[in-house]
Design a protein around this motif. Sequence first.
Motif, PDB file in Angstrom:
ATOM      1  N   GLU A   1      22.655  54.626 -14.658  1.00  0.00           N
ATOM      2  CA  GLU A   1      22.669  53.705 -15.811  1.00  0.00           C
ATOM      3  C   GLU A   1      21.989  52.383 -15.455  1.00  0.00           C
ATOM      4  O   GLU A   1      22.196  51.849 -14.365  1.00  0.00           O
ATOM      5  N   GLY A   2      21.136  51.878 -16.332  1.00  0.00           N
ATOM      6  CA  GLY A   2      20.453  50.593 -16.117  1.00  0.00           C
ATOM      7  C   GLY A   2      19.083  50.731 -15.487  1.00  0.00           C
ATOM      8  O   GLY A   2      18.258  49.825 -15.611  1.00  0.00           O
ATOM      9  N   ASP A   3      18.807  51.862 -14.804  1.00  0.00           N
ATOM     10  CA  ASP A   3      17.480  52.071 -14.196  1.00  0.00           C
ATOM     11  C   ASP A   3      16.426  52.266 -15.278  1.00  0.00           C
ATOM     12  O   ASP A   3      16.745  52.591 -16.422  1.00  0.00           O
ATOM     13  N   GLN A   4      15.161  52.110 -14.871  1.00  0.00           N
ATOM     14  CA  GLN A   4      14.060  52.492 -15.761  1.00  0.00           C
ATOM     15  C   GLN A   4      13.951  54.008 -15.704  1.00  0.00           C
ATOM     16  O   GLN A   4      14.213  54.614 -14.664  1.00  0.00           O
ATOM     17  N   GLY A   5      13.526  54.628 -16.800  1.00  0.00           N
ATOM     18  CA  GLY A   5      13.428  56.098 -16.803  1.00  0.00           C
ATOM     19  C   GLY A   5      12.004  56.548 -17.039  1.00  0.00           C
ATOM     20  O   GLY A   5      11.314  55.973 -17.887  1.00  0.00           O
ATOM     21  N   ASP A   6      11.555  57.557 -16.295  1.00  0.00           N
ATOM     22  CA  ASP A   6      10.204  58.057 -16.534  1.00  0.00           C
ATOM     23  C   ASP A   6      10.167  59.559 -16.764  1.00  0.00           C
ATOM     24  O   ASP A   6       9.119  60.170 -16.738  1.00  0.00           O
TER      25      ASP A   6
ATOM     26  N   GLU B   1      23.375  50.878 -37.808  1.00  0.00           N
ATOM     27  CA  GLU B   1      22.093  50.229 -37.534  1.00  0.00           C
ATOM     28  C   GLU B   1      20.988  51.223 -37.865  1.00  0.00           C
ATOM     29  O   GLU B   1      21.105  52.400 -37.500  1.00  0.00           O
ATOM     30  N   PRO B   2      19.911  50.761 -38.535  1.00  0.00           N
ATOM     31  CA  PRO B   2      18.822  51.686 -38.869  1.00  0.00           C
ATOM     32  C   PRO B   2      18.332  52.459 -37.648  1.00  0.00           C
ATOM     33  O   PRO B   2      18.019  53.654 -37.719  1.00  0.00           O
ATOM     34  N   TYR B   3      18.298  51.783 -36.505  1.00  0.00           N
ATOM     35  CA  TYR B   3      17.850  52.407 -35.261  1.00  0.00           C
ATOM     36  C   TYR B   3      18.782  53.549 -34.824  1.00  0.00           C
ATOM     37  O   TYR B   3      18.358  54.635 -34.469  1.00  0.00           O
ATOM     38  N   GLU B   4      20.104  53.282 -34.914  1.00  0.00           N
ATOM     39  CA  GLU B   4      21.088  54.317 -34.564  1.00  0.00           C
ATOM     40  C   GLU B   4      21.010  55.478 -35.560  1.00  0.00           C
ATOM     41  O   GLU B   4      21.139  56.640 -35.187  1.00  0.00           O
ATOM     42  N   ARG B   5      20.782  55.125 -36.831  1.00  0.00           N
ATOM     43  CA  ARG B   5      20.736  56.133 -37.881  1.00  0.00           C
ATOM     44  C   ARG B   5      19.543  57.070 -37.682  1.00  0.00           C
ATOM     45  O   ARG B   5      19.635  58.262 -37.908  1.00  0.00           O
ATOM     46  N   SER B   6      18.423  56.504 -37.243  1.00  0.00           N
ATOM     47  CA  SER B   6      17.224  57.326 -37.081  1.00  0.00           C
ATOM     48  C   SER B   6      17.426  58.397 -36.002  1.00  0.00           C
ATOM     49  O   SER B   6      16.807  59.447 -36.041  1.00  0.00           O
ATOM     50  N   LYS B   7      18.311  58.109 -35.044  1.00  0.00           N
ATOM     51  CA  LYS B   7      18.573  59.080 -33.969  1.00  0.00           C
ATOM     52  C   LYS B   7      19.249  60.351 -34.487  1.00  0.00           C
ATOM     53  O   LYS B   7      19.187  61.396 -33.857  1.00  0.00           O
ATOM     54  N   LEU B   8      19.911  60.226 -35.653  1.00  0.00           N
ATOM     55  CA  LEU B   8      20.626  61.386 -36.193  1.00  0.00           C
ATOM     56  C   LEU B   8      19.668  62.548 -36.481  1.00  0.00           C
ATOM     57  O   LEU B   8      20.029  63.713 -36.335  1.00  0.00           O
ATOM     58  N   ALA B   9      18.432  62.195 -36.894  1.00  0.00           N
ATOM     59  CA  ALA B   9      17.466  63.232 -37.279  1.00  0.00           C
ATOM     60  C   ALA B   9      17.191  64.213 -36.136  1.00  0.00           C
ATOM     61  O   ALA B   9      16.936  65.397 -36.380  1.00  0.00           O
TER      62      ALA B   9
ATOM     63  N   PRO C   1      16.394  51.001 -20.932  1.00  0.00           N
ATOM     64  CA  PRO C   1      16.931  51.434 -19.632  1.00  0.00           C
ATOM     65  C   PRO C   1      17.859  52.633 -19.820  1.00  0.00           C
ATOM     66  O   PRO C   1      18.365  52.856 -20.928  1.00  0.00           O
ATOM     67  N   ARG C   2      18.075  53.361 -18.756  1.00  0.00           N
ATOM     68  CA  ARG C   2      18.984  54.516 -18.823  1.00  0.00           C
ATOM     69  C   ARG C   2      20.336  54.068 -19.369  1.00  0.00           C
ATOM     70  O   ARG C   2      20.922  53.100 -18.863  1.00  0.00           O
ATOM     71  N   ALA C   3      20.838  54.788 -20.373  1.00  0.00           N
ATOM     72  CA  ALA C   3      22.043  54.354 -21.086  1.00  0.00           C
ATOM     73  C   ALA C   3      23.326  54.889 -20.457  1.00  0.00           C
ATOM     74  O   ALA C   3      24.421  54.524 -20.867  1.00  0.00           O
ATOM     75  N   ALA C   4      23.194  55.773 -19.474  1.00  0.00           N
ATOM     76  CA  ALA C   4      24.391  56.372 -18.858  1.00  0.00           C
ATOM     77  C   ALA C   4      24.001  56.908 -17.477  1.00  0.00           C
ATOM     78  O   ALA C   4      22.811  56.953 -17.140  1.00  0.00           O
ATOM     79  N   THR C   5      25.008  57.279 -16.713  1.00  0.00           N
ATOM     80  CA  THR C   5      24.788  57.865 -15.379  1.00  0.00           C
ATOM     81  C   THR C   5      25.062  59.360 -15.434  1.00  0.00           C
ATOM     82  O   THR C   5      26.044  59.780 -16.061  1.00  0.00           O
ATOM     83  N   ILE C   6      24.200  60.155 -14.820  1.00  0.00           N
ATOM     84  CA  ILE C   6      24.383  61.608 -14.825  1.00  0.00           C
ATOM     85  C   ILE C   6      24.479  62.090 -13.374  1.00  0.00           C
ATOM     86  O   ILE C   6      23.568  61.846 -12.570  1.00  0.00           O
ATOM     87  N   THR C   7      25.600  62.773 -13.062  1.00  0.00           N
ATOM     88  CA  THR C   7      25.878  63.203 -11.691  1.00  0.00           C
ATOM     89  C   THR C   7      26.089  64.714 -11.659  1.00  0.00           C
ATOM     90  O   THR C   7      26.713  65.274 -12.567  1.00  0.00           O
TER      91      THR C   7
ATOM     92  N   GLU D   1      16.586  61.649 -22.407  1.00  0.00           N
ATOM     93  CA  GLU D   1      15.538  61.467 -23.423  1.00  0.00           C
ATOM     94  C   GLU D   1      15.583  60.078 -24.048  1.00  0.00           C
ATOM     95  O   GLU D   1      14.574  59.587 -24.544  1.00  0.00           O
ATOM     96  N   LEU D   2      16.757  59.448 -23.989  1.00  0.00           N
ATOM     97  CA  LEU D   2      16.891  58.173 -24.716  1.00  0.00           C
ATOM     98  C   LEU D   2      15.962  57.102 -24.152  1.00  0.00           C
ATOM     99  O   LEU D   2      15.323  56.373 -24.896  1.00  0.00           O
ATOM    100  N   ALA D   3      15.874  57.011 -22.833  1.00  0.00           N
ATOM    101  CA  ALA D   3      15.016  55.991 -22.217  1.00  0.00           C
ATOM    102  C   ALA D   3      13.561  56.192 -22.634  1.00  0.00           C
ATOM    103  O   ALA D   3      12.821  55.225 -22.801  1.00  0.00           O
TER     104      ALA D   3
END
Length: 251
Positions: free
Chosen positions: A31-36, A130-138, A80-86, A72-74
Amino acid sequence: MFSALDENEKNIVIDAMEEYKISVNDVVIQEGDQGDCLFVIGSGTLSCSKIFPGKTDPTFLKAYQPGEAFGELALLYNAPRAATITANEDCLLWKLDRDTFNHIVKDAAQRRREKYEQFLSQVKIFETMEPYERSKLADAFCEKRVPEGQFIIREGETGNELFLLQEGNAVATKTLQAGQEPTQVMEYKVGDYFGERALIKNESRAANVVATSDCLLVSMDRHSVKRLLGPLEELLKRNFEIYEKYTASGQ
Ligand code: CMP
Ligand code: CMP
Protein backbone atom coordinates in the motif's frame (compact mmCIF):
# COMPACT_ATOMS: atom_id res chain seq x y z
CA MET A 1 -11.54 -6.17 -15.92
CA PHE A 2 -11.03 -7.98 -19.22
CA SER A 3 -14.66 -8.56 -20.16
CA ALA A 4 -14.80 -5.46 -22.39
CA LEU A 5 -12.00 -6.76 -24.66
CA ASP A 6 -12.60 -8.32 -28.07
CA GLU A 7 -10.80 -11.58 -29.06
CA ASN A 8 -7.88 -9.81 -30.70
CA GLU A 9 -7.32 -7.55 -27.72
CA LYS A 10 -7.55 -10.54 -25.37
CA ASN A 11 -4.82 -12.32 -27.36
CA ILE A 12 -2.53 -9.29 -27.16
CA VAL A 13 -3.03 -9.18 -23.40
CA ILE A 14 -2.38 -12.90 -23.02
CA ASP A 15 0.86 -12.62 -25.05
CA ALA A 16 2.03 -9.73 -22.90
CA MET A 17 1.52 -11.55 -19.61
CA GLU A 18 4.61 -12.77 -17.79
CA GLU A 19 4.80 -15.64 -15.34
CA TYR A 20 5.61 -14.41 -11.82
CA LYS A 21 6.30 -16.93 -9.05
CA ILE A 22 6.09 -15.89 -5.42
CA SER A 23 6.52 -17.66 -2.08
CA VAL A 24 4.37 -17.80 1.04
CA ASN A 25 4.33 -14.45 2.94
CA ASP A 26 5.79 -12.48 0.01
CA VAL A 27 4.31 -8.99 -0.28
CA VAL A 28 3.32 -8.61 -3.92
CA ILE A 29 1.90 -5.11 -3.57
CA GLN A 30 2.61 -2.64 -0.77
CA GLU A 31 0.00 0.00 0.00
CA GLY A 32 1.27 3.50 -0.89
CA ASP A 33 3.86 2.31 -3.46
CA GLN A 34 3.74 3.36 -7.09
CA GLY A 35 2.30 0.61 -9.30
CA ASP A 36 3.42 -0.40 -12.77
CA CYS A 37 1.58 -3.68 -13.30
CA LEU A 38 -1.49 -5.71 -12.41
CA PHE A 39 -1.67 -9.41 -11.57
CA VAL A 40 -3.93 -12.33 -12.42
CA ILE A 41 -3.76 -15.38 -10.15
CA GLY A 42 -2.89 -18.70 -11.79
CA SER A 43 -2.63 -20.74 -8.59
CA GLY A 44 -2.55 -20.08 -4.84
CA THR A 45 -4.40 -17.63 -2.64
CA LEU A 46 -3.48 -14.17 -1.35
CA SER A 47 -4.80 -11.72 1.23
CA CYS A 48 -5.64 -8.08 0.71
CA SER A 49 -5.46 -5.62 3.59
CA LYS A 50 -5.50 -1.88 4.03
CA ILE A 51 -4.61 0.63 6.72
CA PHE A 52 -7.58 2.94 7.15
CA PRO A 53 -7.18 6.60 8.19
CA GLY A 54 -6.61 6.95 11.92
CA LYS A 55 -5.57 3.30 12.34
CA THR A 56 -2.13 1.76 12.61
CA ASP A 57 -3.03 -1.89 12.08
CA PRO A 58 -4.10 -3.15 8.67
CA THR A 59 -7.71 -4.28 8.19
CA PHE A 60 -8.22 -7.50 6.25
CA LEU A 61 -10.33 -6.77 3.14
CA LYS A 62 -10.56 -9.98 1.15
CA ALA A 63 -8.92 -13.20 0.06
CA TYR A 64 -7.99 -13.64 -3.59
CA GLN A 65 -8.52 -16.94 -5.40
CA PRO A 66 -7.14 -18.28 -8.70
CA GLY A 67 -8.71 -16.49 -11.68
CA GLU A 68 -9.05 -13.17 -9.90
CA ALA A 69 -7.08 -10.04 -10.78
CA PHE A 70 -5.66 -7.33 -8.53
CA GLY A 71 -3.47 -4.25 -8.76
CA GLU A 72 -5.58 -2.60 -11.45
CA LEU A 73 -6.58 0.45 -9.44
CA ALA A 74 -3.14 2.09 -9.52
CA LEU A 75 -3.08 1.70 -13.31
CA LEU A 76 -6.68 2.72 -13.95
CA TYR A 77 -6.59 5.80 -11.77
CA ASN A 78 -2.89 6.68 -11.71
CA ALA A 79 -2.96 6.44 -7.94
CA PRO A 80 -0.63 4.85 -5.37
CA ARG A 81 -1.39 1.24 -4.45
CA ALA A 82 -4.59 1.34 -2.40
CA ALA A 83 -3.97 -1.85 -0.40
CA THR A 84 -1.34 -4.47 0.46
CA ILE A 85 -1.48 -7.93 -1.11
CA THR A 86 0.38 -10.82 0.57
CA ALA A 87 0.76 -14.45 -0.50
CA ASN A 88 -0.94 -17.01 1.79
CA GLU A 89 1.05 -19.77 0.08
CA ASP A 90 3.39 -20.25 -2.89
CA CYS A 91 1.57 -18.73 -5.87
CA LEU A 92 1.85 -18.55 -9.62
CA LEU A 93 0.81 -15.13 -10.88
CA TRP A 94 0.55 -13.57 -14.33
CA LYS A 95 1.83 -10.03 -14.53
CA LEU A 96 0.55 -7.45 -17.02
CA ASP A 97 2.68 -4.35 -17.62
CA ARG A 98 1.39 -0.78 -17.53
CA ASP A 99 2.03 -0.13 -21.26
CA THR A 100 -0.09 -3.02 -22.51
CA PHE A 101 -2.68 -2.17 -19.90
CA ASN A 102 -2.76 1.48 -21.01
CA HIS A 103 -2.96 0.63 -24.69
CA ILE A 104 -5.47 -2.18 -24.57
CA VAL A 105 -7.30 -2.67 -21.30
CA LYS A 106 -7.55 0.89 -20.08
CA ASP A 107 -9.23 2.10 -23.28
CA ALA A 108 -11.76 -0.71 -23.20
CA ALA A 109 -12.41 -0.10 -19.50
CA GLN A 110 -12.74 3.61 -20.28
CA ARG A 111 -15.24 2.90 -23.09
CA ARG A 112 -17.19 0.73 -20.71
CA ARG A 113 -17.32 3.46 -18.09
CA GLU A 114 -18.50 6.00 -20.65
CA LYS A 115 -21.17 3.60 -21.88
CA TYR A 116 -22.72 3.37 -18.40
CA GLU A 117 -22.13 6.96 -17.33
CA GLN A 118 -25.56 8.22 -18.33
CA PHE A 119 -27.39 5.23 -16.86
CA LEU A 120 -25.47 5.44 -13.59
CA SER A 121 -26.43 9.09 -13.19
CA GLN A 122 -30.11 8.01 -13.22
CA VAL A 123 -29.74 5.48 -10.41
CA LYS A 124 -31.03 7.17 -7.27
CA ILE A 125 -29.15 4.92 -4.87
CA PHE A 126 -25.81 6.05 -6.42
CA GLU A 127 -26.60 9.79 -6.19
CA THR A 128 -24.46 10.27 -3.11
CA MET A 129 -21.38 8.58 -4.58
CA GLU A 130 -18.41 10.54 -5.87
CA PRO A 131 -18.60 10.53 -9.68
CA TYR A 132 -15.15 8.93 -9.70
CA GLU A 133 -16.22 6.11 -7.35
CA ARG A 134 -19.43 5.67 -9.34
CA SER A 135 -17.56 5.25 -12.62
CA LYS A 136 -15.70 2.27 -11.13
CA LEU A 137 -18.99 0.38 -10.86
CA ALA A 138 -19.08 -0.10 -14.65
CA ASP A 139 -16.04 -2.40 -14.48
CA ALA A 140 -18.07 -4.83 -12.41
CA PHE A 141 -21.27 -4.81 -14.48
CA CYS A 142 -22.48 -7.86 -16.35
CA GLU A 143 -25.33 -7.33 -18.84
CA LYS A 144 -28.28 -9.67 -19.12
CA ARG A 145 -31.42 -9.56 -21.30
CA VAL A 146 -34.60 -11.11 -19.93
CA PRO A 147 -37.70 -11.38 -22.16
CA GLU A 148 -41.16 -10.27 -20.96
CA GLY A 149 -42.79 -12.76 -18.60
CA GLN A 150 -39.59 -14.50 -17.49
CA PHE A 151 -38.22 -14.75 -13.98
CA ILE A 152 -35.15 -12.68 -13.11
CA ILE A 153 -35.14 -13.96 -9.51
CA ARG A 154 -36.98 -16.93 -7.99
CA GLU A 155 -38.12 -16.92 -4.37
CA GLY A 156 -36.27 -19.52 -2.27
CA GLU A 157 -33.23 -19.80 -4.53
CA THR A 158 -29.69 -18.91 -3.48
CA GLY A 159 -28.76 -15.42 -4.64
CA ASN A 160 -25.34 -14.10 -5.53
CA GLU A 161 -26.14 -11.02 -7.60
CA LEU A 162 -27.74 -7.62 -7.23
CA PHE A 163 -29.62 -6.33 -10.30
CA LEU A 164 -30.19 -2.85 -11.73
CA LEU A 165 -32.87 -2.27 -14.32
CA GLN A 166 -31.34 -0.55 -17.36
CA GLU A 167 -34.34 -0.94 -19.73
CA GLY A 168 -37.86 -2.23 -19.20
CA ASN A 169 -40.12 -2.90 -16.23
CA ALA A 170 -40.40 -5.66 -13.65
CA VAL A 171 -42.41 -6.60 -10.58
CA ALA A 172 -41.62 -8.44 -7.35
CA THR A 173 -44.09 -11.12 -6.23
CA LYS A 174 -44.06 -13.04 -2.99
CA THR A 175 -45.82 -16.09 -1.57
CA LEU A 176 -47.70 -14.66 1.41
CA GLN A 177 -49.75 -17.79 2.21
CA ALA A 178 -48.32 -21.26 1.61
CA GLY A 179 -50.09 -22.99 -1.27
CA GLN A 180 -51.44 -19.73 -2.75
CA GLU A 181 -50.34 -17.79 -5.83
CA PRO A 182 -47.63 -15.17 -5.14
CA THR A 183 -48.88 -11.58 -4.62
CA GLN A 184 -47.34 -8.54 -6.32
CA VAL A 185 -45.41 -6.55 -3.70
CA MET A 186 -43.28 -4.09 -5.69
CA GLU A 187 -42.92 -2.49 -9.13
CA TYR A 188 -39.59 -1.61 -10.75
CA LYS A 189 -38.67 0.96 -13.41
CA VAL A 190 -35.40 2.02 -15.04
CA GLY A 191 -32.76 2.86 -12.43
CA ASP A 192 -34.27 0.67 -9.69
CA TYR A 193 -32.35 -2.13 -8.00
CA PHE A 194 -33.37 -5.46 -6.45
CA GLY A 195 -31.79 -8.67 -5.20
CA GLU A 196 -29.81 -6.82 -2.51
CA ARG A 197 -31.55 -8.59 0.39
CA ALA A 198 -30.10 -12.08 -0.13
CA LEU A 199 -26.59 -10.60 -0.36
CA ILE A 200 -26.86 -8.38 2.70
CA LYS A 201 -28.71 -10.87 4.91
CA ASN A 202 -27.02 -14.01 3.60
CA GLU A 203 -30.42 -15.61 3.13
CA SER A 204 -32.21 -17.15 0.17
CA ARG A 205 -34.22 -14.97 -2.25
CA ALA A 206 -37.24 -13.57 -0.38
CA ALA A 207 -39.39 -12.82 -3.47
CA ASN A 208 -39.68 -13.47 -7.20
CA VAL A 209 -38.79 -10.74 -9.64
CA VAL A 210 -40.48 -11.09 -13.03
CA ALA A 211 -39.91 -9.04 -16.21
CA THR A 212 -43.20 -7.32 -17.23
CA SER A 213 -41.59 -6.13 -20.50
CA ASP A 214 -38.35 -7.09 -22.26
CA CYS A 215 -35.64 -6.09 -19.80
CA LEU A 216 -31.99 -5.17 -20.03
CA LEU A 217 -30.35 -5.67 -16.66
CA VAL A 218 -26.94 -5.16 -15.23
CA SER A 219 -25.90 -7.43 -12.42
CA MET A 220 -23.12 -7.16 -9.89
CA ASP A 221 -21.79 -10.22 -8.10
CA ARG A 222 -21.48 -10.53 -4.34
CA HIS A 223 -17.76 -9.62 -4.25
CA SER A 224 -18.26 -6.49 -6.35
CA VAL A 225 -21.24 -5.41 -4.27
CA LYS A 226 -19.20 -5.77 -1.09
CA ARG A 227 -16.16 -4.01 -2.49
CA LEU A 228 -17.86 -1.24 -4.44
CA LEU A 229 -21.14 -0.72 -2.60
CA GLY A 230 -19.96 -1.48 0.96
CA PRO A 231 -20.25 2.19 1.98
CA LEU A 232 -23.83 2.30 0.62
CA GLU A 233 -25.03 -0.65 2.66
CA GLU A 234 -27.28 1.47 4.90
CA LEU A 235 -28.90 3.05 1.81
CA LEU A 236 -29.32 -0.36 0.21
CA LYS A 237 -31.25 -1.47 3.30
CA ARG A 238 -33.84 1.30 2.95
CA ASN A 239 -36.53 -1.08 1.59
CA PHE A 240 -36.06 -3.64 4.34
CA GLU A 241 -38.83 -2.13 6.49
CA ILE A 242 -41.28 -2.46 3.59
CA TYR A 243 -40.23 -6.09 3.09
CA GLU A 244 -40.77 -6.85 6.81
CA LYS A 245 -44.41 -5.69 6.59
CA TYR A 246 -45.20 -8.42 4.09
CA THR A 247 -43.50 -11.10 6.16
CA ALA A 248 -45.14 -10.02 9.42
CA SER A 249 -48.70 -9.78 8.14
CA GLY A 250 -48.72 -12.72 5.80
CA GLN A 251 -46.60 -15.53 7.27
P1 CMP B 1 -4.04 -1.29 -6.50
O1 CMP B 1 -4.44 -0.08 -5.75
O2 CMP B 1 -3.29 -1.11 -7.76
O3 CMP B 1 -3.17 -2.21 -5.52
C1 CMP B 1 -3.85 -2.78 -4.42
C2 CMP B 1 -5.01 -3.56 -4.92
O4 CMP B 1 -5.83 -4.16 -3.96
C3 CMP B 1 -5.96 -2.68 -5.70
O5 CMP B 1 -5.32 -2.17 -6.84
C4 CMP B 1 -7.12 -3.61 -5.92
O6 CMP B 1 -6.84 -4.46 -7.00
C5 CMP B 1 -7.06 -4.44 -4.62
N1 CMP B 1 -8.19 -4.16 -3.71
C6 CMP B 1 -9.12 -5.04 -3.30
N2 CMP B 1 -10.01 -4.51 -2.49
C7 CMP B 1 -9.66 -3.23 -2.36
C8 CMP B 1 -10.22 -2.14 -1.65
N3 CMP B 1 -11.31 -2.28 -0.89
N4 CMP B 1 -9.62 -0.95 -1.75
C9 CMP B 1 -8.53 -0.81 -2.50
N5 CMP B 1 -7.95 -1.80 -3.21
C10 CMP B 1 -8.50 -3.00 -3.14
P1 CMP C 1 -33.66 -10.82 -2.62
O1 CMP C 1 -34.30 -11.47 -1.43
O2 CMP C 1 -32.21 -10.96 -2.81
O3 CMP C 1 -34.38 -11.35 -3.94
C1 CMP C 1 -35.73 -10.97 -4.15
C2 CMP C 1 -35.80 -9.45 -4.13
O4 CMP C 1 -37.10 -8.91 -4.27
C3 CMP C 1 -35.35 -8.95 -2.77
O5 CMP C 1 -33.98 -9.23 -2.61
C4 CMP C 1 -35.78 -7.51 -2.84
O6 CMP C 1 -34.83 -6.77 -3.59
C5 CMP C 1 -37.07 -7.62 -3.66
N1 CMP C 1 -38.31 -7.47 -2.88
C6 CMP C 1 -39.33 -6.67 -3.21
N2 CMP C 1 -40.34 -6.77 -2.34
C7 CMP C 1 -39.97 -7.62 -1.40
C8 CMP C 1 -40.58 -8.11 -0.21
N3 CMP C 1 -41.80 -7.73 0.18
N4 CMP C 1 -39.90 -8.99 0.54
C9 CMP C 1 -38.68 -9.39 0.17
N5 CMP C 1 -38.05 -8.96 -0.95
C10 CMP C 1 -38.67 -8.08 -1.73
